[in-house]
Motif scaffolding. Structure first.
Motif, mmCIF file in Angstrom:
data_model
loop_
_atom_site.group_PDB
_atom_site.id
_atom_site.type_symbol
_atom_site.label_atom_id
_atom_site.label_comp_id
_atom_site.label_asym_id
_atom_site.label_seq_id
_atom_site.Cartn_x
_atom_site.Cartn_y
_atom_site.Cartn_z
ATOM 1 N N LYS A 199 5.764 5.117 -2.299
ATOM 2 C CA LYS A 199 6.766 5.840 -1.522
ATOM 3 C C LYS A 199 8.060 6.087 -2.304
ATOM 4 O O LYS A 199 8.630 7.166 -2.254
ATOM 5 N N LYS A 200 8.537 5.052 -3.038
ATOM 6 C CA LYS A 200 9.848 5.126 -3.677
ATOM 7 C C LYS A 200 9.796 5.216 -5.200
ATOM 8 O O LYS A 200 10.807 5.452 -5.835
ATOM 9 N N GLY A 201 8.637 4.933 -5.764
ATOM 10 C CA GLY A 201 8.520 4.940 -7.221
ATOM 11 C C GLY A 201 8.893 3.624 -7.870
ATOM 12 O O GLY A 201 8.745 3.453 -9.072
ATOM 13 N N ASN A 202 9.396 2.680 -7.097
ATOM 14 C CA ASN A 202 9.697 1.334 -7.599
ATOM 15 C C ASN A 202 9.516 0.333 -6.457
ATOM 16 O O ASN A 202 9.227 0.720 -5.332
ATOM 17 N N GLU A 203 9.682 -0.933 -6.774
ATOM 18 C CA GLU A 203 9.523 -1.945 -5.736
ATOM 19 C C GLU A 203 10.674 -2.938 -5.803
ATOM 20 O O GLU A 203 11.317 -3.084 -6.830
ATOM 21 N N THR A 204 10.926 -3.612 -4.682
ATOM 22 C CA THR A 204 12.037 -4.558 -4.574
ATOM 23 C C THR A 204 11.578 -5.984 -4.276
ATOM 24 O O THR A 204 12.391 -6.836 -3.973
ATOM 25 N N TRP A 205 10.290 -6.236 -4.382
ATOM 26 C CA TRP A 205 9.738 -7.535 -4.000
ATOM 27 C C TRP A 205 9.684 -8.547 -5.145
ATOM 28 O O TRP A 205 9.520 -9.746 -4.895
ATOM 29 N N ILE B 49 -4.344 -1.272 8.190
ATOM 30 C CA ILE B 49 -2.966 -0.947 8.550
ATOM 31 C C ILE B 49 -2.451 -0.019 7.468
ATOM 32 O O ILE B 49 -2.446 -0.371 6.293
ATOM 33 N N ASN B 50 -2.039 1.160 7.871
ATOM 34 C CA ASN B 50 -1.559 2.155 6.920
ATOM 35 C C ASN B 50 -0.063 2.385 6.994
ATOM 36 O O ASN B 50 0.487 3.115 6.190
ATOM 37 N N ASP B 51 0.581 1.784 7.960
ATOM 38 C CA ASP B 51 2.014 1.968 8.137
ATOM 39 C C ASP B 51 2.773 0.811 7.485
ATOM 40 O O ASP B 51 2.494 -0.365 7.776
ATOM 41 N N TYR B 52 3.691 1.136 6.615
ATOM 42 C CA TYR B 52 4.473 0.128 5.889
ATOM 43 C C TYR B 52 5.151 -0.849 6.847
ATOM 44 O O TYR B 52 5.105 -2.061 6.644
ATOM 45 N N LYS C 39 0.963 -7.841 -1.641
ATOM 46 C CA LYS C 39 0.499 -6.901 -2.675
ATOM 47 C C LYS C 39 0.427 -5.481 -2.129
ATOM 48 O O LYS C 39 0.792 -4.525 -2.809
ATOM 49 N N ASN C 40 -0.043 -5.337 -0.897
ATOM 50 C CA ASN C 40 -0.114 -4.011 -0.288
ATOM 51 C C ASN C 40 1.270 -3.453 0.014
ATOM 52 O O ASN C 40 1.500 -2.253 -0.148
ATOM 53 N N LEU C 41 2.188 -4.303 0.445
ATOM 54 C CA LEU C 41 3.560 -3.847 0.677
ATOM 55 C C LEU C 41 4.181 -3.337 -0.626
ATOM 56 O O LEU C 41 4.840 -2.294 -0.647
ATOM 57 N N ILE C 42 3.953 -4.067 -1.704
ATOM 58 C CA ILE C 42 4.475 -3.648 -3.016
ATOM 59 C C ILE C 42 3.874 -2.306 -3.411
ATOM 60 O O ILE C 42 4.586 -1.390 -3.828
ATOM 61 N N SER C 43 2.566 -2.182 -3.276
ATOM 62 C CA SER C 43 1.889 -0.938 -3.629
ATOM 63 C C SER C 43 2.395 0.235 -2.797
ATOM 64 O O SER C 43 2.646 1.323 -3.318
ATOM 65 N N MET C 44 2.566 0.008 -1.494
ATOM 66 C CA MET C 44 3.055 1.067 -0.612
ATOM 67 C C MET C 44 4.477 1.470 -0.985
ATOM 68 O O MET C 44 4.822 2.657 -0.954
ATOM 69 N N GLU C 45 5.294 0.482 -1.341
ATOM 70 C CA GLU C 45 6.677 0.766 -1.717
ATOM 71 C C GLU C 45 6.737 1.571 -3.015
ATOM 72 O O GLU C 45 7.519 2.512 -3.136
ATOM 73 N N ILE C 46 5.901 1.215 -3.980
ATOM 74 C CA ILE C 46 5.846 1.967 -5.245
ATOM 75 C C ILE C 46 5.401 3.398 -4.986
ATOM 76 O O ILE C 46 5.984 4.348 -5.515
#
Length: 135
Positions: A59-65, A8-11, A50-57
């Motif tokens: 995309k946005k340069g930071n994470e909210t998890w 799955i490649n889509d956030y 973990k993948n959601l966090i990585s994808m968010e970083i």
């Protein structure tokens, strides 16, 4: 056995898979111990986060998890996890209570101290109450 690759490649697809697992594993009145207490499902769910966090970083340069995944910030899920452990597990001297707690609270995280407190609470409940009265 052949290796199976599921990608799955889509956030938002991954986020919705996480939400589906969250609902399945933590809803009130869960009757499937193999869903709530499965180390395999627990590990998959943790990898999704973990993948959601990585994808968010990425995309946005930071994470909210970071705060969301702490079980101490999610008393609702902690309460359901404890109820499910009491309902589905039998504790004895050979039981790896630490791993059981980690499995049931996953994808949430806890410190060793928090896990010890959860174990102590469950031990106290199991000593003083009939399982059916607690649930």
């Amino acid at each position: 056995m052949d290796n199976v690759v599921f990608e799955i490649n889509d956030y938002y697809e991954l986020l919705n898979l996480h939400k589906a697992l969250l609902e399945a594993r933590f809803h009130e009145g869960l009757e499937d111990r193999y869903l709530a207490g499965s180390p395999i499902v627990s590990e998959i769910h943790s990898r999704i986060i973990k993948n959601l966090i990585s994808m968010e970083i990425d995309k946005k340069g930071n994470e909210t998890w970071s705060e969301w995944i702490k079980i101490s910030n999610r008393k609702d899920y902690l309460e359901i996890s404890i109820k499910n452990i009491i309902k589905f597990e039998t504790w004895d001297k050979e039981t790896n209570k630490y791993e059981i707690v980690k499995t049931y609270i996953s994808p949430f995280t806890a410190t060793d101290k928090e896990i010890d407190e959860i174990i102590e609470y469950i031990n106290t409940v199991e000593e003083h109450y009939d399982k059916q009265r607690v649930l």
